[in-house]
Design an enzyme around this catalytic site. Structure first.
Site, PDB file in Angstrom:
ATOM      1  N   GLU A 299      24.064 -35.664 -12.959  1.00 45.07           N
ATOM      2  CA  GLU A 299      23.500 -34.546 -12.201  1.00 45.07           C
ATOM      3  C   GLU A 299      23.610 -33.258 -13.007  1.00 45.07           C
ATOM      4  O   GLU A 299      24.410 -33.154 -13.935  1.00 45.07           O
ATOM      5  CB  GLU A 299      24.253 -34.349 -10.867  1.00 45.07           C
ATOM      6  CG  GLU A 299      24.333 -35.599 -10.018  1.00 45.07           C
ATOM      7  CD  GLU A 299      24.748 -35.324  -8.572  1.00 45.07           C
ATOM      8  OE1 GLU A 299      24.672 -34.158  -8.130  1.00 45.07           O
ATOM      9  OE2 GLU A 299      25.164 -36.293  -7.903  1.00 45.07           O
TER      10      GLU A 299
ATOM     11  N   ARG B 265      31.222 -46.994  -4.899  1.00 40.32           N
ATOM     12  CA  ARG B 265      30.100 -47.571  -4.141  1.00 40.32           C
ATOM     13  C   ARG B 265      30.563 -48.468  -3.006  1.00 40.32           C
ATOM     14  O   ARG B 265      29.887 -48.574  -1.968  1.00 40.32           O
ATOM     15  CB  ARG B 265      29.194 -48.370  -5.086  1.00 40.32           C
ATOM     16  CG  ARG B 265      28.615 -47.563  -6.227  1.00 40.32           C
ATOM     17  CD  ARG B 265      27.788 -46.401  -5.748  1.00 40.32           C
ATOM     18  NE  ARG B 265      27.212 -45.649  -6.858  1.00 40.32           N
ATOM     19  CZ  ARG B 265      26.630 -44.466  -6.731  1.00 40.32           C
ATOM     20  NH1 ARG B 265      26.554 -43.873  -5.540  1.00 40.32           N
ATOM     21  NH2 ARG B 265      26.137 -43.848  -7.773  1.00 40.32           N
TER      22      ARG B 265
ATOM     23  N   ASP C  42      26.304 -30.943  -2.582  1.00 38.22           N
ATOM     24  CA  ASP C  42      25.545 -31.838  -3.452  1.00 38.22           C
ATOM     25  C   ASP C  42      24.235 -32.218  -2.776  1.00 38.22           C
ATOM     26  O   ASP C  42      24.238 -32.726  -1.654  1.00 38.22           O
ATOM     27  CB  ASP C  42      26.369 -33.092  -3.781  1.00 38.22           C
ATOM     28  CG  ASP C  42      25.820 -33.811  -5.012  1.00 38.22           C
ATOM     29  OD1 ASP C  42      25.103 -33.187  -5.813  1.00 38.22           O
ATOM     30  OD2 ASP C  42      26.127 -35.010  -5.169  1.00 38.22           O
TER      31      ASP C  42
ATOM     32  N   ASP D 157      29.046 -36.738 -10.445  1.00 38.41           N
ATOM     33  CA  ASP D 157      29.490 -36.982  -9.067  1.00 38.41           C
ATOM     34  C   ASP D 157      30.027 -38.419  -9.000  1.00 38.41           C
ATOM     35  O   ASP D 157      29.337 -39.341  -8.564  1.00 38.41           O
ATOM     36  CB  ASP D 157      28.293 -36.783  -8.125  1.00 38.41           C
ATOM     37  CG  ASP D 157      28.633 -37.060  -6.677  1.00 38.41           C
ATOM     38  OD1 ASP D 157      29.821 -37.000  -6.321  1.00 38.41           O
ATOM     39  OD2 ASP D 157      27.693 -37.334  -5.902  1.00 38.41           O
TER      40      ASP D 157
ATOM     41  N   GLU E 218      27.473 -40.458 -11.521  1.00 35.46           N
ATOM     42  CA  GLU E 218      26.122 -39.999 -11.204  1.00 35.46           C
ATOM     43  C   GLU E 218      25.770 -38.852 -12.145  1.00 35.46           C
ATOM     44  O   GLU E 218      26.517 -37.886 -12.269  1.00 35.46           O
ATOM     45  CB  GLU E 218      26.003 -39.552  -9.743  1.00 35.46           C
ATOM     46  CG  GLU E 218      26.094 -40.724  -8.773  1.00 35.46           C
ATOM     47  CD  GLU E 218      25.739 -40.356  -7.339  1.00 35.46           C
ATOM     48  OE1 GLU E 218      25.804 -39.155  -6.988  1.00 35.46           O
ATOM     49  OE2 GLU E 218      25.392 -41.275  -6.575  1.00 35.46           O
TER      50      GLU E 218
ATOM     51  N   LYS F 257      33.204 -39.994  -2.456  1.00 34.03           N
ATOM     52  CA  LYS F 257      32.739 -38.991  -3.413  1.00 34.03           C
ATOM     53  C   LYS F 257      33.770 -37.905  -3.695  1.00 34.03           C
ATOM     54  O   LYS F 257      33.712 -37.268  -4.750  1.00 34.03           O
ATOM     55  CB  LYS F 257      31.488 -38.297  -2.845  1.00 34.03           C
ATOM     56  CG  LYS F 257      30.329 -39.213  -2.540  1.00 34.03           C
ATOM     57  CD  LYS F 257      29.469 -39.403  -3.756  1.00 34.03           C
ATOM     58  CE  LYS F 257      28.133 -40.036  -3.390  1.00 34.03           C
ATOM     59  NZ  LYS F 257      27.281 -40.155  -4.572  1.00 34.03           N
TER      60      LYS F 257
ATOM     61  N   GLU G 270      22.271 -48.315 -10.249  1.00 33.35           N
ATOM     62  CA  GLU G 270      20.858 -48.563 -10.530  1.00 33.35           C
ATOM     63  C   GLU G 270      20.683 -49.456 -11.756  1.00 33.35           C
ATOM     64  O   GLU G 270      19.899 -50.404 -11.739  1.00 33.35           O
ATOM     65  CB  GLU G 270      20.136 -47.232 -10.755  1.00 33.35           C
ATOM     66  CG  GLU G 270      20.061 -46.386  -9.500  1.00 33.35           C
ATOM     67  CD  GLU G 270      19.832 -44.923  -9.818  1.00 33.35           C
ATOM     68  OE1 GLU G 270      18.671 -44.531  -9.934  1.00 33.35           O
ATOM     69  OE2 GLU G 270      20.819 -44.180  -9.965  1.00 33.35           O
TER      70      GLU G 270
ATOM     71  N   GLN H 192      31.526 -46.197  -0.284  1.00 34.58           N
ATOM     72  CA  GLN H 192      30.328 -45.501   0.200  1.00 34.58           C
ATOM     73  C   GLN H 192      29.514 -46.386   1.153  1.00 34.58           C
ATOM     74  O   GLN H 192      29.082 -45.933   2.214  1.00 34.58           O
ATOM     75  CB  GLN H 192      29.470 -45.092  -1.004  1.00 34.58           C
ATOM     76  CG  GLN H 192      28.246 -44.246  -0.660  1.00 34.58           C
ATOM     77  CD  GLN H 192      27.437 -43.875  -1.914  1.00 34.58           C
ATOM     78  OE1 GLN H 192      27.840 -44.169  -3.040  1.00 34.58           O
ATOM     79  NE2 GLN H 192      26.318 -43.227  -1.713  1.00 34.58           N
TER      80      GLN H 192
ATOM     81  N   THR I 147      34.985 -34.769  -9.046  1.00 37.48           N
ATOM     82  CA  THR I 147      33.671 -34.379  -9.570  1.00 37.48           C
ATOM     83  C   THR I 147      33.960 -33.656 -10.880  1.00 37.48           C
ATOM     84  O   THR I 147      34.815 -32.778 -10.904  1.00 37.48           O
ATOM     85  CB  THR I 147      32.948 -33.413  -8.605  1.00 37.48           C
ATOM     86  OG1 THR I 147      32.881 -34.011  -7.311  1.00 37.48           O
ATOM     87  CG2 THR I 147      31.545 -33.088  -9.096  1.00 37.48           C
TER      88      THR I 147
ATOM     89  N   HIS J  44      16.009 -41.944  -8.016  1.00 34.52           N
ATOM     90  CA  HIS J  44      17.332 -42.399  -7.594  1.00 34.52           C
ATOM     91  C   HIS J  44      17.337 -42.690  -6.092  1.00 34.52           C
ATOM     92  O   HIS J  44      17.805 -43.742  -5.647  1.00 34.52           O
ATOM     93  CB  HIS J  44      18.371 -41.327  -7.937  1.00 34.52           C
ATOM     94  CG  HIS J  44      19.732 -41.582  -7.351  1.00 34.52           C
ATOM     95  ND1 HIS J  44      20.616 -42.487  -7.894  1.00 34.52           N
ATOM     96  CD2 HIS J  44      20.350 -41.056  -6.271  1.00 34.52           C
ATOM     97  CE1 HIS J  44      21.731 -42.492  -7.178  1.00 34.52           C
ATOM     98  NE2 HIS J  44      21.605 -41.642  -6.185  1.00 34.52           N
TER      99      HIS J  44
HETATM  100 MN    MN Z   1      25.537 -37.195  -6.013  1.00 31.08          MN
END
Ligand code: MN
Length: 440
Positions: free
Chosen positions: A212, A248, A138, A244, A210, A264, A385, A251, A268, A145
């Protein structure tokens, strides 16, 4: 651009649903996927989406009339060996696209009669992952971002100095890649909120998505043999949507100094149809770093990349909560962005950088682009975000509030490409529903 008759915006198919203005799968798209007929205990079959149907390539290889080079590739697909087809030379893959386009085009005569029996409705198929994904990496190419999230984690130092020189990435985990529609279980992990001195093991409370894209590798490279930018396009097969999923709270505690790990790799999700690079050809766009930024080192630069290394693809995130589902309400759109404007590095640069140290890529390897947020705050490609780090929950139309995902939430990613002079093509959906964590 490498345009040919398969990009003719006026071409129509004898599969009537493929001519609908809003279909994701007109004749000009022809994405590949693996499926099995619903309720059957059978091995996976390769297919091509056309309108609301699938052309079953196992049946089509036998029923249609094909030139020998095309018949050879269709036989590979008939065996369900998507990876071997992905690794075929780009000229061979283009020939298959041209043959399928011609056979499915209005006025195909005897080919139409032969292939009509090779179609099944998409809702009569169970889609699987589109190939064997050996390795998954990834990247982090979404500069809006990276800047916004960087500010949340490091207010005085949002973009680290390497960002504008290196296409940053981490090695993900292919075993937990899920096809669209599969449930996503809320993970347990080490959490250490700022007000506690020691971490606890608990279900994530800050579960996020996420937005992507993923790009699949076509022909690979031998170990020790880099792929120059001039050859990069030949090594790319096609693009899917990729979510993804990210915890948080895990993370924030675990990510330094080696980057994402358990926050993560629990899941996915990808969309089932691979939209080929050939189908995306009309939507290429120019690419440049801002003049005041460092320009790419020579190994990451080429005239072609500057002229048309970008792809203008519209991206969207939709959410349906359990309460909305219960009330019969459809999903609501949370944001949209455009990959051509949000990515600081191109797909070709991701591939060339990945192989620049001699790392060997193989057909079917998957590279995620990183979260593709737009420039404006309401264009965040994650809840992290959109909720300003959880401090400003969103209010949904039904009054529910979300800072992060709750059990029962379904996240749906969508994408399409459209412009004057080209037929609009779409990517379908990449959907996943959060289910409760395992009991403690
Ligand atoms: Mn990602």
């Amino acid at each position: 651009m490498n345009l040919d008759f398969t990009h003719d915006p006026d071409a129509r198919s004898w599969v009537e649903s493929a001519n609908a203005a809003d279909t994701d799968y007109p004749l000009q798209n022809l994405p590949y996927g693996l499926f099995r007929r619903a309720g059957r205990n059978e091995s996976l079959r390769a297919g091509v989406a056309i309108g609301d149907r699938i052309l079953d390539l196992k049946l089509a290889a036998a029923a249609g009339r094909w030139d020998t080079p095309v018949a050879v590739q269709l036989q590979v697909l008939a065996e369900g060996d998507m990876n071997r087809f992905m690794g075929a030379p780009s000229a061979a893959r283009r020939a298959v696209r041209a043959a399928l386009f011609t056979a499915l085009r209005e006025g195909a005569g005897s080919q139409q009669k032969a292939l009509e029996a090779c179609l099944l409705p998409q809702d009569a198929a169970e889609m699987a992952l589109p190939c064997r994904i050996g390795d998954y990496t990834d990247f982090y190419t979404g500069i809006h971002h990276a800047t916004t999230v960087g500010k949340l984690f490091r207010p005085d130092n949002p973009l680290l100095p390497n960002y504008k020189w290196v296409p940053i990435g981490y090695h993900g985990r292919s075993s937990s890649i899920l096809p669209s529609g599969a449930d996503v279980r809320r993970p347990w992990g080490q959490l250490k909120p700022p007000h506690l001195d020691v971490p606890t093991l608990a279900p994530s409370k800050r579960l996020d998505y996420e937005l992507e894209l993923g790009v699949f590798v076509s022909a690979g490279n031998a170990l020790g043999q880099p792929i120059p930018m001039e050859k990069a396009d030949e090594h790319l097969f096609g693009v899917c949507l990729l979510n993804d999923w990210s915890a948080r709270d895990m993370q924030g505690w675990e990510y330094q100094p080696l980057g994402p790990f358990l926050a993560k790799n629990f899941a996915t999700t990808i969309s089932p149809w691979i939209v080929t690079m050939e189908a995306l050809e009309p939507f290429r766009c120019g690419f440049a770093h801002p003049a005041e930024d460092p320009q790419p080192l020579p190994y990451l630069d080429s005239g072609k990349n500057r002229a048309e290394g970008g792809y203008a693809i519209e991206l969207e995130v939709w959410l349906q909560t359990a309460q909305m589902r219960g009330a019969g309400e459809t999903a609501v759109k949370l944001m949209d962005s455009n990959f051509g404007e949000s990515a600081y590095w191109t797909l070709a640069q991701m591939l060339t950088h990945h192989a620049s140290n001699g790392c060997n890529l193989q057909p079917g390897d998957l590279m995620g682009t990183g979260t593709q947020s737009g420039a404006r705050p309401e264009q965040g490609g994650s809840l992290l975000e959109l909720s300003d780090g959880g401090k400003q929950p969103l209010t949904l139309p039904n009054g529910e509030r979300r800072a992060f995902l709750e059990d029962g939430d379904t996240v749906i990613l969508k994408a399409f490409a459209q412009k004057d002079g080209a037929r609009r093509i779409g990517f379908g959906e990449c959907a996943g529903t959060i289910v409760a964590a395992n009991a403690g």
